[in-house]
Scaffold this active site. Structure first.
Site, PDB file in Angstrom:
ATOM      1  N   SER A   7     -24.961  -3.989 -10.722  1.00  0.00           N
ATOM      2  CA  SER A   7     -25.187  -4.842  -9.554  1.00  0.00           C
ATOM      3  C   SER A   7     -23.900  -4.950  -8.743  1.00  0.00           C
ATOM      4  O   SER A   7     -22.826  -4.515  -9.190  1.00  0.00           O
ATOM      5  CB  SER A   7     -25.619  -6.243 -10.015  1.00  0.00           C
ATOM      6  OG  SER A   7     -24.558  -6.866 -10.710  1.00  0.00           O
ATOM      7  N   GLY A   8     -24.008  -5.573  -7.571  1.00  0.00           N
ATOM      8  CA  GLY A   8     -22.803  -5.812  -6.781  1.00  0.00           C
ATOM      9  C   GLY A   8     -21.796  -6.635  -7.555  1.00  0.00           C
ATOM     10  O   GLY A   8     -20.600  -6.300  -7.602  1.00  0.00           O
ATOM     11  N   TYR A  41     -35.264 -20.202  -3.671  1.00  0.00           N
ATOM     12  CA  TYR A  41     -33.846 -20.426  -3.988  1.00  0.00           C
ATOM     13  C   TYR A  41     -33.572 -21.931  -4.070  1.00  0.00           C
ATOM     14  O   TYR A  41     -34.336 -22.748  -3.542  1.00  0.00           O
ATOM     15  CB  TYR A  41     -32.972 -19.771  -2.904  1.00  0.00           C
ATOM     16  CG  TYR A  41     -31.547 -19.521  -3.344  1.00  0.00           C
ATOM     17  CD1 TYR A  41     -31.270 -18.706  -4.434  1.00  0.00           C
ATOM     18  CD2 TYR A  41     -30.472 -20.105  -2.679  1.00  0.00           C
ATOM     19  CE1 TYR A  41     -29.967 -18.479  -4.844  1.00  0.00           C
ATOM     20  CE2 TYR A  41     -29.165 -19.874  -3.078  1.00  0.00           C
ATOM     21  CZ  TYR A  41     -28.917 -19.066  -4.166  1.00  0.00           C
ATOM     22  OH  TYR A  41     -27.631 -18.844  -4.575  1.00  0.00           O
ATOM     23  N   GLY A  92     -26.840 -15.497 -12.672  1.00  0.00           N
ATOM     24  CA  GLY A  92     -28.038 -14.974 -12.019  1.00  0.00           C
ATOM     25  C   GLY A  92     -29.187 -14.928 -13.003  1.00  0.00           C
ATOM     26  O   GLY A  92     -28.988 -14.996 -14.224  1.00  0.00           O
TER      27      GLY A  92
HETATM   28  N1  LIG Z   1     -24.135 -17.644  -9.085  1.00  0.00           N
HETATM   29  C1  LIG Z   1     -23.499 -17.060  -8.078  1.00  0.00           C
HETATM   30  O1  LIG Z   1     -22.548 -17.588  -7.501  1.00  0.00           O
HETATM   31  C2  LIG Z   1     -23.942 -15.707  -7.660  1.00  0.00           C
HETATM   32  C3  LIG Z   1     -23.188 -14.962  -6.754  1.00  0.00           C
HETATM   33  C4  LIG Z   1     -23.610 -13.662  -6.445  1.00  0.00           C
HETATM   34  C5  LIG Z   1     -24.789 -13.171  -6.979  1.00  0.00           C
HETATM   35  N2  LIG Z   1     -25.513 -13.968  -7.804  1.00  0.00           N
HETATM   36  C6  LIG Z   1     -26.738 -13.482  -8.440  1.00  0.00           C
HETATM   37  O2  LIG Z   1     -26.375 -12.379  -9.223  1.00  0.00           O
HETATM   38  C7  LIG Z   1     -27.466 -11.499  -9.342  1.00  0.00           C
HETATM   39  C8  LIG Z   1     -27.026 -10.102  -8.906  1.00  0.00           C
HETATM   40  O3  LIG Z   1     -26.685 -10.145  -7.529  1.00  0.00           O
HETATM   41  P1  LIG Z   1     -26.134  -8.821  -6.816  1.00  0.00           P
HETATM   42  O4  LIG Z   1     -26.013  -9.042  -5.366  1.00  0.00           O
HETATM   43  O5  LIG Z   1     -24.948  -8.368  -7.559  1.00  0.00           O
HETATM   44  O6  LIG Z   1     -27.369  -7.858  -7.133  1.00  0.00           O
HETATM   45  P2  LIG Z   1     -27.709  -6.369  -6.685  1.00  0.00           P
HETATM   46  O7  LIG Z   1     -26.476  -5.647  -6.307  1.00  0.00           O
HETATM   47  O8  LIG Z   1     -28.814  -6.433  -5.687  1.00  0.00           O
HETATM   48  O9  LIG Z   1     -28.267  -5.758  -8.031  1.00  0.00           O
HETATM   49  C9  LIG Z   1     -29.384  -6.319  -8.660  1.00  0.00           C
HETATM   50  C10 LIG Z   1     -29.184  -6.141 -10.167  1.00  0.00           C
HETATM   51  O10 LIG Z   1     -30.202  -6.830 -10.863  1.00  0.00           O
HETATM   52  C11 LIG Z   1     -30.786  -5.946 -11.817  1.00  0.00           C
HETATM   53  N3  LIG Z   1     -32.166  -6.326 -12.015  1.00  0.00           N
HETATM   54  C12 LIG Z   1     -33.131  -6.432 -11.081  1.00  0.00           C
HETATM   55  N4  LIG Z   1     -34.287  -6.847 -11.636  1.00  0.00           N
HETATM   56  C13 LIG Z   1     -34.042  -6.967 -12.965  1.00  0.00           C
HETATM   57  C14 LIG Z   1     -34.834  -7.357 -14.082  1.00  0.00           C
HETATM   58  N5  LIG Z   1     -36.122  -7.704 -13.936  1.00  0.00           N
HETATM   59  N6  LIG Z   1     -34.251  -7.367 -15.291  1.00  0.00           N
HETATM   60  C15 LIG Z   1     -32.954  -7.017 -15.442  1.00  0.00           C
HETATM   61  N7  LIG Z   1     -32.151  -6.655 -14.423  1.00  0.00           N
HETATM   62  C16 LIG Z   1     -32.699  -6.623 -13.204  1.00  0.00           C
HETATM   63  C17 LIG Z   1     -30.643  -4.568 -11.186  1.00  0.00           C
HETATM   64  O11 LIG Z   1     -30.728  -3.610 -12.207  1.00  0.00           O
HETATM   65  P3  LIG Z   1     -31.617  -2.269 -12.058  1.00  0.00           P
HETATM   66  O12 LIG Z   1     -30.745  -1.261 -11.381  1.00  0.00           O
HETATM   67  O13 LIG Z   1     -31.907  -1.940 -13.473  1.00  0.00           O
HETATM   68  O14 LIG Z   1     -32.843  -2.608 -11.252  1.00  0.00           O
HETATM   69  C18 LIG Z   1     -29.219  -4.700 -10.609  1.00  0.00           C
HETATM   70  O15 LIG Z   1     -28.260  -4.521 -11.611  1.00  0.00           O
HETATM   71  C19 LIG Z   1     -28.573 -12.097  -8.474  1.00  0.00           C
HETATM   72  O16 LIG Z   1     -29.401 -12.887  -9.282  1.00  0.00           O
HETATM   73  C20 LIG Z   1     -27.806 -12.971  -7.504  1.00  0.00           C
HETATM   74  O17 LIG Z   1     -28.588 -14.001  -6.957  1.00  0.00           O
HETATM   75  C21 LIG Z   1     -25.118 -15.201  -8.151  1.00  0.00           C
END
Ligand SMILES: NC(=O)c1ccc[n+]([C@@H]2O[C@H](COP(=O)([O-])OP(=O)(O)OC[C@H]3O[C@@H](n4cnc5c(N)ncnc54)[C@H](OP(=O)(O)O)[C@@H]3O)[C@@H](O)[C@H]2O)c1
Length: 377
Positions: free
Chosen positions: A196-197, A96, A288
């Site tokens: 995703s969340g 990270y 993300g």
């Molecule tokens: N920038 C920011 O401020 C911020 C804030 C929050 C979260 N994030 C980022 O946002 C992303 C999602 O977080 P979350 O907590 O919402 O996740 P989450 O609830 O754990 O869900 C993960 C998501 O990623 C998808 N995914 C996993 N591997 C993948 C791949 N190889 N190709 C395409 N899709 C894939 C999953 O789809 P499947 O069901 O198809 O596996 C699911 O939709 C993460 O990268 C996290 O670090 C960023």
């Protein structure tokens, strides 16, 4: 350099040296807190600690740690529930953008109940629910002594899982739907990783504002059930990554305006496809990089559509607004109002007892689960 960092480089201002320095200082402060966790004896706590970076199931261990006594501006809290998010995993793996000094307690968000307050604490009282104001607090533990300034209160009449998962993903969704394009009821937003969340919060907050959402998920045998579930929380359209590339998308845009805003949590080809469907002058906001592939931008999207490419990081937003917590308070109040009105529910969750953390960590890293694993203490 990992592909994830390649994605990060595309939002270079967020990964710049000065921010890293600020965050380093922040973690230095937090580690001071961690080291005083192990100093004196105000009780004992159990914490999921990692002493080196690596695969979570190998390096994370449940350990007993001493709690310090409660200082004049401190609060003793009992953590009730804390999710496992992708950034928590990436921090443990050491990939990270920001990393705490080791050893560190895992977890960046969660909800805790105040048990005891120091004599000069003004904003909190025993019984209050609190969440971290910032990343890096180390929420995967049973109790902690924290500074009053490290946490912010939530109403105690919202569901526990809503509170535990409010501080990162719904805040990210809220800001991305608010800060990049002037969206009016009837406008549309397209997003990948819609299950995703973040994606589930985007669907619900957008629906509460009268916005249409075009939601992209990876194909799976349970696609019809997933589509129904996302539509039940307000998704206008749910389509697979494969459909996104097909000519029938033209049919969809007869029913729905082309999106002004595209939200990208995946990167790679998926992000390129989102760009193809944006309105002229629209914004692609990358938050993300789940596919661990860089975002490739077709030249035509820049020349003929003049699309804007932006990035968002909620950690930076919170840091930028920490001097005056009012904007954060206003956002949390709005999100809690949506929860009270039944318009914002937590993501689908699987609750796992803290002691079963190995199972939870392994499960949280599996694809196609469509559930958020939440440690309950
Ligand atoms: N920038 C920011 O401020 C911020 C804030 C929050 C979260 N994030 C980022 O946002 C992303 C999602 O977080 P979350 O907590 O919402 O996740 P989450 O609830 O754990 O869900 C993960 C998501 O990623 C998808 N995914 C996993 N591997 C993948 C791949 N190889 N190709 C395409 N899709 C894939 C999953 O789809 P499947 O069901 O198809 O596996 C699911 O939709 C993460 O990268 C996290 O670090 C960023």
């Amino acid at each position: 350099m990992s592909p994830f960092r390649t994605v990060c480089l595309r939002i270079a201002p967020l990964c710049g040296r000065s921010l890293a320095a600020v965050l380093f200082r922040h973690f230095g402060h937090r580690d001071a807190k961690f080291s005083h966790l192990s100093q004196s004896a105000g009780g004992r706590s159990q914490a999921l600690l990692y002493r080196s970076h690596g695969e979570p199931s190998s390096v994370v261990r449940l350990e007993n740690v001493d709690l310090p006594s409660v200082g004049v501006k401190d609060v003793l809290v009992r953590v009730m529930a804390a999710p496992i998010n992708p950034s928590d995993i990436n921090m443990i793996q050491g990939t990270y953008s920001i990393l705490p000094d080791l050893p560190a307690v895992g977890g960046n968000e969660g909800v805790a109940q105040v048990v005891e307050v120091g004599p000069q604490v003004k904003s909190l009282k025993p019984g209050d629910w609190v969440i971290p104001k910032d990343a890096g607090l180390g929420t995967w533990r049973t109790e902690a002594v924290l500074s009053e300034d490290d946490v912010i209160s939530l109403p105690t009449d919202i569901p526990l899982l809503s509170a535990a998962t409010l501080g990162v993903n719904p805040c990210t969704a809220f800001r991305m739907l608010t800060d990049f394009e002037d969206l009016k009821p009837g406008d549309s937003v397209i997003q990948n990783a819609a299950n995703s969340g973040v994606g589930q919060a985007v669907i619900q907050i957008a629906a509460s504002r009268g916005l249409k959402t075009i939601n992209i998920v990876r194909d799976r045998t349970e696609f019809p059930a997933l589509s129904d579930r996302l539509k039940a929380i307000g998704a206008s359209h749910v389509i697979t990554e494969e459909t996104l590339r097909r000519p029938e998308m033209k049919e969809l845009f007869k029913m729905c305006p082309r999106p002004k805003l595209a939200l990208n949590g995946v990167g790679g080809k998926s992000a390129t496809e989102l760009l193809r469907h944006l309105q002229v002058g629209g914004s692609l906001v990358t938050y993300g990089g789940m596919a661990k592939q860089p975002v490739t931008v077709p030249v035509s999207a820049l020349i003929f559509k003049d699309v804007k490419l932006r990035g968002f990081w909620v950690t930076k937003w919170k840091k930028d607004h920490s001097y005056d917590g009012r904007k954060f308070r206003v956002m949390l109040d709005e999100l809690c109002s949506l929860i009270h009105e039944g318009k914002l529910t937590p993501p689908t969750c699987t609750e796992v007892p803290l002691q079963d953390y190995h199972r939870a960590l392994d499960a949280a890293m599996q694809p196609f689960t469509s559930t958020k694993h939440v440690l309950v203490m």
